[in-house]
Every structure is written in structure tokens, then in C-alpha cells.
Design a protein around this motif. Sequence first.
Motif, PDB file in Angstrom:
ATOM      1  N   THR A 195      41.888 -31.440  28.437  1.00  0.00           N
ATOM      2  CA  THR A 195      41.241 -32.169  27.347  1.00  0.00           C
ATOM      3  C   THR A 195      42.273 -32.809  26.433  1.00  0.00           C
ATOM      4  OG1 THR A 195      39.423 -30.566  27.420  1.00  0.00           O
ATOM      5  CG2 THR A 195      39.541 -31.987  25.497  1.00  0.00           C
ATOM      6  N   GLY A 196      43.377 -32.108  26.192  1.00  0.00           N
ATOM      7  CA  GLY A 196      44.438 -32.679  25.369  1.00  0.00           C
ATOM      8  C   GLY A 196      45.046 -33.923  25.988  1.00  0.00           C
ATOM      9  N   VAL A 197      45.213 -33.918  27.314  1.00  0.00           N
ATOM     10  CA  VAL A 197      45.764 -35.093  28.004  1.00  0.00           C
ATOM     11  C   VAL A 197      44.827 -36.285  27.867  1.00  0.00           C
ATOM     12  CG1 VAL A 197      46.320 -36.036  30.277  1.00  0.00           C
ATOM     13  CG2 VAL A 197      47.154 -33.775  29.626  1.00  0.00           C
ATOM     14  N   PHE A 198      43.538 -36.074  28.098  1.00  0.00           N
ATOM     15  CA  PHE A 198      42.582 -37.180  27.998  1.00  0.00           C
ATOM     16  C   PHE A 198      42.415 -37.649  26.550  1.00  0.00           C
ATOM     17  CE2 PHE A 198      40.973 -35.194  32.026  1.00  0.00           C
ATOM     18  CZ  PHE A 198      41.342 -36.247  32.851  1.00  0.00           C
ATOM     19  N   MET A 199      42.579 -36.742  25.608  1.00  0.00           N
ATOM     20  CA  MET A 199      42.512 -37.141  24.207  1.00  0.00           C
ATOM     21  C   MET A 199      43.676 -38.075  23.859  1.00  0.00           C
ATOM     22  SD  MET A 199      41.052 -37.066  21.286  1.00  0.00           S
ATOM     23  CE  MET A 199      39.894 -35.709  21.277  1.00  0.00           C
ATOM     24  N   ARG A 200      44.872 -37.750  24.355  1.00  0.00           N
ATOM     25  CA  ARG A 200      46.016 -38.629  24.101  1.00  0.00           C
ATOM     26  C   ARG A 200      45.825 -39.997  24.743  1.00  0.00           C
ATOM     27  NH1 ARG A 200      48.768 -33.656  24.674  1.00  0.00           N
ATOM     28  NH2 ARG A 200      49.088 -33.965  26.910  1.00  0.00           N
ATOM     29  N   ILE A 201      45.250 -40.018  25.936  1.00  0.00           N
ATOM     30  CA  ILE A 201      44.995 -41.296  26.610  1.00  0.00           C
ATOM     31  C   ILE A 201      43.995 -42.125  25.816  1.00  0.00           C
ATOM     32  CG2 ILE A 201      43.963 -42.340  28.668  1.00  0.00           C
ATOM     33  CD1 ILE A 201      45.111 -40.016  30.279  1.00  0.00           C
ATOM     34  N   ALA A 202      42.923 -41.470  25.324  1.00  0.00           N
ATOM     35  CA  ALA A 202      41.881 -42.197  24.589  1.00  0.00           C
ATOM     36  C   ALA A 202      42.417 -42.783  23.296  1.00  0.00           C
ATOM     37  CB  ALA A 202      40.689 -41.272  24.315  1.00  0.00           C
ATOM     38  N   LYS A 203      43.197 -42.000  22.549  1.00  0.00           N
ATOM     39  CA  LYS A 203      43.635 -42.444  21.228  1.00  0.00           C
ATOM     40  C   LYS A 203      44.831 -43.387  21.292  1.00  0.00           C
ATOM     41  CE  LYS A 203      40.421 -39.982  19.472  1.00  0.00           C
ATOM     42  NZ  LYS A 203      39.176 -40.651  19.050  1.00  0.00           N
ATOM     43  N   SER A 204      45.708 -43.206  22.262  1.00  0.00           N
ATOM     44  CA  SER A 204      46.905 -44.050  22.321  1.00  0.00           C
ATOM     45  C   SER A 204      46.664 -45.371  23.037  1.00  0.00           C
ATOM     46  CB  SER A 204      48.042 -43.283  23.014  1.00  0.00           C
ATOM     47  OG  SER A 204      47.694 -42.966  24.352  1.00  0.00           O
ATOM     48  N   GLN A 205      45.784 -45.372  24.053  1.00  0.00           N
ATOM     49  CA  GLN A 205      45.552 -46.573  24.836  1.00  0.00           C
ATOM     50  C   GLN A 205      44.222 -47.253  24.524  1.00  0.00           C
ATOM     51  OE1 GLN A 205      46.278 -45.998  29.050  1.00  0.00           O
ATOM     52  NE2 GLN A 205      47.852 -44.454  28.680  1.00  0.00           N
ATOM     53  N   GLY A 206      43.406 -46.661  23.648  1.00  0.00           N
ATOM     54  CA  GLY A 206      42.126 -47.271  23.304  1.00  0.00           C
ATOM     55  C   GLY A 206      41.106 -47.231  24.425  1.00  0.00           C
ATOM     56  N   VAL A 207      41.222 -46.227  25.296  1.00  0.00           N
ATOM     57  CA  VAL A 207      40.299 -46.082  26.422  1.00  0.00           C
ATOM     58  C   VAL A 207      39.198 -45.102  26.029  1.00  0.00           C
ATOM     59  CG1 VAL A 207      40.065 -45.383  28.836  1.00  0.00           C
ATOM     60  CG2 VAL A 207      42.140 -46.548  28.061  1.00  0.00           C
ATOM     61  N   THR A 208      37.941 -45.472  26.240  1.00  0.00           N
ATOM     62  CA  THR A 208      36.824 -44.563  25.981  1.00  0.00           C
ATOM     63  C   THR A 208      36.693 -43.588  27.139  1.00  0.00           C
ATOM     64  OG1 THR A 208      35.669 -46.308  24.772  1.00  0.00           O
ATOM     65  CG2 THR A 208      34.371 -44.410  25.485  1.00  0.00           C
TER      66      THR A 208
END
Length: 455
Positions: A195-208
Motif C-alpha cells: 500500500t505504501g508503494v502504491f501511495m507513493r505512485i499515486a501522489k508523486s505521479q498523479g496516478v489514480t
Amino acid sequence: MAKGKTVFFCQSCGYESAKWMGQCPGCREWNTFVEETVISSVKGSSKPMVQRREEPTLFSKVTSEDSLRISTGINEFDRVLGGGIVTGSMVLVGGDPGIGKSTLLLQMCLLLASKNHKILYISGEESLQQIKLRGDRLGHFGGDLMMLCETDLETIQRVIERTRPELVVIDSIQTMCKGDVSSAPGSVSQVRESTGVFMRIAKSQGVTVFIVGHVTKEGVVAGPRVLEHMVDTVLYFEGERHAVYRILRSVKNRFGSTNEIGVFEMGQAGLKEVLNPSQYLLDGRPEGASGSVVACIMEGTRPVMVEVQALVCRTNFNMPRRTAAGIDFNRVNLLMAVIEKRLGFSLSNWDAYVNIAGGMKLNAPAIDLAVVAAIISSFKDFPVDEKTVVFGEVGLSGEVRGVSMAAQCVQEAKKLGFKRCILPKVNLAGLGEKNGDIELIGIDNLHDFIQKIRL
């Protein structure tokens, strides 16, 4: 190779301890600690969740133009999300196995892809052929929808960085695994790190990112409780697995109203929206039957009409039986005690069964008065007028307290053709005794209620 060590995690809140404890010091739950082996050199948690600026930004200079919502193409889904998908958000969808989580998200992906949105659907549970078979049943859709069957987080990260999708669906988070975490997929460590990895992807790259989460037998999302705290929105898919209806409920939403619901009907071609759930839930209501009362409760910003059913019959055992479906069992016992004490009805030798028709699960106090009316109606075997709707909170001294958003409930009852509405007297101010074609009757206590409803 880094040396591993054994630690204990609380499955409810994620609390970490060097030894096993019966009660968690963090959430005070009992018997929730599980033993896991972790690698001491893992430092994924030290990575920043969000890219930070060196200088702070004034709040007045922050613009919200980049947070425009994207419609999913499913109106009921948009309602629960608060008006659509927020770019860069992280949404957790939980529910029982077979309830329709994957079907709903695949249906959303197909609709978004047909509108030229770039979507990546990642499955760790099904093959590409299985997903294709399920997608063909939903209809013919075109567009840029990419599929990936993978569970390794490093591989998934590389694919997301290379393809740059707008939206990513993870089905499910319990199947994802990180190579430097030695515990099995679905464990507390793996779920938290994934979950932490996907959270970083969502917030840093703007991916939903949409995450599918399994639930435990208690009905909560499996894994650490911190999972729900990390995401922006938590949605629960409710309903009986073998029933045709499904209810999507929002229990956490940083971008919209909580406790909002969307109603769907499960069919051969997938999930179909139910735009008028009140009419849908009241279909098949018996006429002239005792123990049946219509109530109106607020689910988020939407008024919903439900049928409260009660069956009271003399017991054949030393202790009477009490059963509640769709409403808190202890609340039913409390209301029966109020009826016996304040109204003088002797219910100590009678069994009582209370049911919310349609499979709805209600916790709103506005349902109290309808439950009381249904129990008394069945006890006296006298039907309540089928064109009457009842709502209000009942206190321990027999008083009827006001509820919020009563005007919306009255409008919903009027729209469905009800002729009389019994509501708390404090809510009657500003509504008048006549609101169009519906008569409004305000009451103060249960004695007044018995006289007005003619039981």
C-alpha cells in the motif's frame, strides 16, 4: 543477505512488538497479534510519501484546477465517490467474495477506456483469458485498456513508469508481494508495504489507484487497520451474495460525503444502476399485513424509503427469542424495553423478529419509531395504513427526538405517493401540517404516537 528477525504485528492497527501480547496497546483489541519474519535492512518506510518542496506555499496561492473530477460513466459510482474520480487519489474497495468488486471496477475501466482514458488493470488472481471472458459479458467496449497479470511490486512499478496510465486498478492488494519482505503475500507486512508503494505512485505521479481488498469474517478489510488510514477513500460493497441487489457504501472520503450509498442490481450483463432505490426496496410490500411499516432514513445526502417488518408471537421456551436482521440487535432489545416500560405492553413472554426488507443495514436512529410501530402492530395484529411513513428517534423515557434533514424525507415520501407522514414534533416547525398532498403529524412521545397511528 540481510539477516531476518521475528516480530509481532497487530492485525487491527499494525502495532509492532518484539514479543507476543494478548491485548494490543494501540487499539486495545484482544488476540490480534501475528508472528512474521521481516528483513532488518528494509528501509522502504523511510522514503518520502510525497515529493516535498524546499519552500512552503501560501494556502491562498494554491489552486485546485488540477483536482478536477473524472466521471466514471456510472452515476451511482460517481455519487459515492463524491462526484467522480479525483486525480492522484487512492481508493480502497472492500467486500465479501463474489459480491461484485472486480465486476464493478472492470465495468468502470471499460467505460473510461472508451472515453480515451489510459487505464491499466493489474490482476493477481485471474489470468488474462478469465478477465476477457468476464469483460465480454459486460458488453463490447473499445479504447485503450491495458491488462497485466503480475504480483511482483518491482515489476508493476516499472510497467507503470513505462506506460504512464491515468488510472490503475489493483485486484487485489492481498496478492501483491515485495521481494525484500520475506513474509507471505497477504500478511500484515506485505499489505502495509504494498500500500505504501502504491501511495507513493499515486501522489508523486498523479496516478489514480483503485485497490481491491478482501474482508474478514467480521466484515472489515483484511490486513492492518492502517490500510484504511493510508488511502483517501474507503468503499464497502454490501449485500447478500445470492441476491440481485448490491449496495456500495462510502465509509471514508476525503473528497466527498461519507455514508453515501449507491444501489446496483446484479444481472447477466454486469451491474446495473438503480436510480430510484426507494421504489426498488418497497416493491413487493404486502398490503393490509400487520407488522409492516415504511420508514425514511438518510443515507449520506439521499433519502431512502425502507420497509421495517416485525413478527411478534408467543414463545414456546423459557426465554423468549429475539432476532434482528439489518438493524442492531441490542437496539431492538432496547426499544422493546421502552415499549414494555412506557406503554405497558407485556412482551416478556413473546418472541420478536425484526427485519429490514431488501437487505439494507441501518444504524441511523431515525429508524427507531418505525421499529416500535412494527412491533406494536404485530403484537396487536393491527395493520398500519400502507400510505403512512414513519421516522424519528426514540429515547429511553419514551420521548420522540428530532432527526436531521427531515424535509428531504418528507419530499421523498410525497414523491412516492404517501398520504401521511408521522415525524417528531420538533421537525414539524417550518414544514407546516400540510405539505402539498401529504399530511404531516408531529408527535412528542410514544403515548401520543399510539393515538395518532390508531394502534
